[in-house]
Design a protein around this motif. Structure first.
Motif, short mmCIF file in Angstrom:
data_model
loop_
_atom_site.label_atom_id
_atom_site.label_comp_id
_atom_site.label_asym_id
_atom_site.label_seq_id
_atom_site.Cartn_x
_atom_site.Cartn_y
_atom_site.Cartn_z
N ASP A 1 0.77 -1.15 0.08
CA ASP A 1 0.04 0.14 0.03
C ASP A 1 0.70 1.32 -0.14
N ILE A 2 1.76 1.26 0.91
CA ILE A 2 2.76 2.44 1.10
C ILE A 2 3.49 2.67 -0.40
N ALA A 3 4.14 1.62 -0.96
CA ALA A 3 4.63 1.80 -2.36
C ALA A 3 3.77 2.26 -3.05
N GLU A 4 2.50 1.82 -3.28
CA GLU A 4 1.71 1.96 -4.50
C GLU A 4 1.29 3.55 -4.33
N GLU A 5 1.09 3.99 -3.03
CA GLU A 5 0.57 5.32 -2.81
C GLU A 5 1.63 6.32 -3.05
N ASN A 6 2.86 6.19 -3.01
CA ASN A 6 3.95 6.84 -3.07
C ASN A 6 4.87 6.79 -4.30
N GLY A 7 4.43 6.00 -5.16
CA GLY A 7 5.36 5.84 -6.54
C GLY A 7 6.61 4.84 -5.94
N GLY A 8 6.49 4.21 -4.93
CA GLY A 8 7.51 3.09 -4.63
C GLY A 8 7.74 2.15 -5.57
N ASN A 9 8.66 1.36 -5.22
CA ASN A 9 9.10 0.15 -6.08
C ASN A 9 8.87 -1.02 -5.18
N ILE A 10 7.75 -1.65 -5.44
CA ILE A 10 7.31 -2.96 -4.45
C ILE A 10 8.39 -4.25 -4.82
#
Length: 129
Positions: free
Chosen positions: A71-80
């Motif tokens: 969730d955190i990666a998706e919300e912030n444009g991160g790289n899961i």
């Protein structure tokens, strides 16, 4: 003790320990008082970079709010995928150290290593909210 709080704090400890220490090495200093810093550590912390988080406090708050690492990666444009690869790599190093020290057998090492990617992937998608 509240199981949700235990899981959130446990997840946070894991997340912070991935930032600069291995599982087998101390992640905390001997000080009896925990010191939380609001300063940006993203330039030093591969996990924070992969999640596109600016500080460990920001990550802690998101985890405490019940968000999964995914969730955190998706919300912030991160790289899961980067988060998963980082955790698998660091846990593999832990297994290598345990095998070298004799604390696990070759058979245990092989079995645990075979499960790492699946376990990490599942844990990244799990929220505790």
């Amino acid at each position: 003790m509240n199981i949700k709080r235990v899981m959130i704090v446990g997840t946070m400890i894991v997340a912070i320990s991935f930032g600069g220490t291995a599982w087998g090495k101390p992640a905390l200093n001997a000080s009896p008082v925990a010191k939380w810093s609001a300063t940006s550590v993203a330039d030093k912390d591969d996990l924070l970079k992969a999640l596109n988080q600016s500080s460990d406090v920001e990550l802690y708050d998101a985890l405490y709010d019940g968000k999964s690492l995914m969730d955190i990666a998706e919300e912030n444009g991160g790289n899961i995928a980067g988060v998963i690869d980082l955790q698998v790599s660091q846990l593999t190093e832990q297994l290598n150290q345990r095998l070298a020290s004799g604390s696990i057998t070759r058979q245990q090492y092989t079995a645990q290593k075979a499960e790492l990617k699946e376990i990490v992937t599942q844990s990244v998608m799990t929220s505790f909210g």
